[in-house]
Scaffold this motif. Structure first.
Motif, PDB file in Angstrom:
ATOM      1  N   THR A 308     -26.535  88.750  20.249  1.00 47.88           N
ATOM      2  CA  THR A 308     -26.258  87.562  19.448  1.00 47.88           C
ATOM      3  C   THR A 308     -25.799  86.489  20.420  1.00 47.88           C
ATOM      4  OG1 THR A 308     -25.598  88.821  17.497  1.00 47.88           O
ATOM      5  CG2 THR A 308     -24.890  86.528  17.619  1.00 47.88           C
ATOM      6  N   VAL A 309     -26.483  85.344  20.408  1.00 43.27           N
ATOM      7  CA  VAL A 309     -26.200  84.277  21.365  1.00 43.27           C
ATOM      8  C   VAL A 309     -25.600  83.100  20.612  1.00 43.27           C
ATOM      9  CG1 VAL A 309     -27.190  82.739  23.104  1.00 43.27           C
ATOM     10  CG2 VAL A 309     -28.120  85.037  22.807  1.00 43.27           C
ATOM     11  N   ARG A 310     -24.474  82.609  21.105  1.00 40.04           N
ATOM     12  CA  ARG A 310     -23.834  81.441  20.498  1.00 40.04           C
ATOM     13  C   ARG A 310     -23.787  80.326  21.539  1.00 40.04           C
ATOM     14  NH1 ARG A 310     -22.222  82.691  15.617  1.00 40.04           N
ATOM     15  NH2 ARG A 310     -21.786  84.872  15.097  1.00 40.04           N
ATOM     16  N   ALA A 311     -24.440  79.215  21.192  1.00 37.45           N
ATOM     17  CA  ALA A 311     -24.471  78.038  22.060  1.00 37.45           C
ATOM     18  C   ALA A 311     -23.994  76.855  21.244  1.00 37.45           C
ATOM     19  CB  ALA A 311     -25.884  77.789  22.579  1.00 37.45           C
ATOM     20  N   ALA A 377     -29.563  72.612  24.467  1.00 36.36           N
ATOM     21  CA  ALA A 377     -28.689  72.445  25.623  1.00 36.36           C
ATOM     22  C   ALA A 377     -27.248  72.616  25.173  1.00 36.36           C
ATOM     23  CB  ALA A 377     -28.895  71.073  26.262  1.00 36.36           C
ATOM     24  N   ALA A 378     -26.426  73.199  26.020  1.00 41.86           N
ATOM     25  CA  ALA A 378     -25.025  73.426  25.682  1.00 41.86           C
ATOM     26  C   ALA A 378     -24.219  73.541  26.964  1.00 41.86           C
ATOM     27  CB  ALA A 378     -24.867  74.696  24.845  1.00 41.86           C
ATOM     28  N   GLU A 379     -22.929  73.245  26.860  1.00 41.02           N
ATOM     29  CA  GLU A 379     -22.049  73.367  28.019  1.00 41.02           C
ATOM     30  C   GLU A 379     -21.572  74.799  28.215  1.00 41.02           C
ATOM     31  OE1 GLU A 379     -18.872  70.575  27.689  1.00 41.02           O
ATOM     32  OE2 GLU A 379     -20.202  68.826  27.664  1.00 41.02           O
ATOM     33  N   ARG A 408     -21.223  79.204  31.683  1.00 46.60           N
ATOM     34  CA  ARG A 408     -20.731  77.834  31.612  1.00 46.60           C
ATOM     35  C   ARG A 408     -21.422  76.991  32.677  1.00 46.60           C
ATOM     36  NH1 ARG A 408     -16.104  77.156  33.479  1.00 46.60           N
ATOM     37  NH2 ARG A 408     -15.620  79.210  34.319  1.00 46.60           N
ATOM     38  N   VAL A 409     -21.380  75.702  32.485  1.00 42.91           N
ATOM     39  CA  VAL A 409     -21.890  74.784  33.495  1.00 42.91           C
ATOM     40  C   VAL A 409     -20.707  74.154  34.218  1.00 42.91           C
ATOM     41  CG1 VAL A 409     -21.992  72.749  31.979  1.00 42.91           C
ATOM     42  CG2 VAL A 409     -23.541  72.922  33.933  1.00 42.91           C
ATOM     43  N   MET A 410     -20.850  73.948  35.514  1.00 42.96           N
ATOM     44  CA  MET A 410     -19.836  73.265  36.316  1.00 42.96           C
ATOM     45  C   MET A 410     -20.439  71.944  36.791  1.00 42.96           C
ATOM     46  SD  MET A 410     -18.066  76.345  38.494  1.00 42.96           S
ATOM     47  CE  MET A 410     -19.557  76.834  39.345  1.00 42.96           C
TER      48      MET A 410
END
Length: 442
Positions: A308-311, A377-379, A408-410
């Motif tokens: 299960t993916v949560r974005a 797209a998501a952080e 996460r994105v940096m």
């Protein structure tokens, strides 16, 4: 700011509108010509031609699903159906004497799509990318893998060329694996003011993490096999020795990094069927047979963890495959998921595929409008599983991480030093939106 300038800044509407408008009109004219050709050649039966073609696509997609998700005789029959259906459609067109018209119309439609995509890209403008002039490094430290890319380090004489430019070079010994992160940390402790890698994306990610952690510039030498990160930085992938020009005449970019757990990635982290297959001990010795043996159970959820993916606010339930990328890939690229228009958007790309039957597999033909294909797209992205550990492919490396896995994105975490003169970043190639094209044309 003093040494900073902008690259690829979008022109104003007054600058680009005339060229984009005329290109959009030309694309619509060519598309209309394709339709007119079929109507002129076939008349009212053109609707039947269209129906035959669409039916062929649906049957082929469904047959491919059965080929991948079934075993034994069903798989053999489905594979045969997938191979024979396109030929049967073309034969049907040939029998009624309209194959030439269909092929000509398809060629015109492809030309119209190319022109339309160029018009939309020109109207959107190229993504802005900032580069900053900085003095050359005084103590650059480069790690080179002699086996990467089939031996590009030796073929392009990268070691000698780098040392001639003042770099300290460490060549990895394939027979005695070394900890590249430890090599990089030791180099920093001894005074290195730049870290670089000639190798695959996985090695680049490990050293890039060390460089980002110490605030040092990082240098990519395109000596890997696919060089996705190098391509999206605009580097020369045909001649990796040109990347060494960054040591003497370079500029600096700020790009994002992806983080999966505590591990940095520069390209992608993949979950689901592919990640599970490549973890199999038999995969290295017999890739095709291993994929065909394990895919049926993976695609039908009889094997592997259920994800299960949560974005952000979006949840993707039980996908067969999920690709999380350091900045979104362009789905409109005719070459597939191979390019990122930018590396500094401050977001992860998320692509999820959920297909449970042949009808849904055929629905994927609708592209981004398909229910089985989710692109966003998501952080931050969190991947949950009904198992304690999850197989993951991170920049080509097969890993197993404890669930849930947080990505996460940096933003702007990595300083990248690149040559001042380089081929450039591939242009953004958005999918053809015919409504938007019509608005642009008039």
């Amino acid at each position: 700011m003093g040494g900073e300038r902008r690259l690829g800044q979008a022109s104003g509407p007054a600058d680009r509108a005339p060229a984009g408008r005329w290109a959009a009109r030309l694309a619509l004219l060519v598309a209309a010509g394709a339709l007119a050709l079929v109507l002129a050649a076939a008349g009212v039966s053109s609707l039947g031609l269209l129906g035959v073609g669409l039916a062929g696509l649906v049957v082929t997609a469904a047959a491919l699903w059965w080929t991948l998700s079934r075993r034994g005789l069903v798989r053999v029959l489905a594979a045969a159906l997938a191979l024979l259906t396109p030929g049967a459609v073309l034969l049907a067109y040939a029998i009624v004497g309209l194959l030439w018209a269909v092929l000509s119309a398809l060629a015109l439609w492809a030309v119209a799509a190319l022109i339309g995509r160029a018009a939309l890209a020109a109207d959107a403008g190229r993504p802005e990318r900032r580069q900053r002039s900085t003095p050359p490094p005084k103590a650059p430290y480069l790690i080179m893998n002699p086996r990467s890319g089939g031996g590009k380090v030796g073929r392009f004489d990268l070691v000698a060329k780098a040392r001639a430019r003042g770099a300290e070079v460490v060549v990895l010994d394939p027979e005695h694996p070394q900890d590249v992160e430890e090599l990089a940390r030791r180099a920093v402790a001894e005074g290195a003011d730049l870290l670089g890698v000639a190798g695959g994306d996985g090695t680049q990610a490990l050293v890039a993490g060390v460089a980002a952690g110490h605030g040092l510039p990082f240098m990519v030498i395109s000596a890997g096999t696919r060089n996705h990160f190098a391509m999206d930085l605009g580097l020369d992938r045909d001649d990796p020795s040109k990347c060494l020009d960054a040591l003497t005449d370079g500029v600096e970019l700020r790009v994002d990094l992806g983080l999966i757990g505590e591990r940095v990635f520069v390209n992608t982290a993949s979950f689901g069927a592919y990640a599970t297959v490549v973890r199999s001990p038999a995969y290295r010795d017999d890739k095709v047979r291993t994929v065909l043996r394990e895919l049926p159970d993976l695609l039908t959820h009889h094997m592997g963890p259920r994800l299960t993916v949560r974005a952000g606010q979006v949840a993707i339930e039980a996908p067969q495959g999920v690709l999380i990328s350091n900045n979104p890939y362009g789905l409109g690229d005719a070459a597939g998921l191979g390019r990122r228009p930018r590396l500094d958007s401050g977001a992860l790309g998320v692509l999820g595929v959920s297909v449970d039957n042949a009808a849904q597999a055929a629905g994927l033909l609708r592209g981004q409008q398909s229910r089985g294909l989710i692109s966003l797209a998501a952080e931050e992205v969190v991947v949950h599983a009904d198992a304690p550990d999850v197989p993951v492919g991170v920049d080509g490396e097969a890993l197993e991480l404890p669930a849930p896995v947080v990505c996460r994105v940096m933003p702007g975490a990595l300083r990248v030093r690149v040559p001042r003169d380089r081929p450039g970043v591939p242009e953004a190639r958005p999918p053809v939106d015919w409504r938007a094209l019509g608005r642009l044309a008039w």
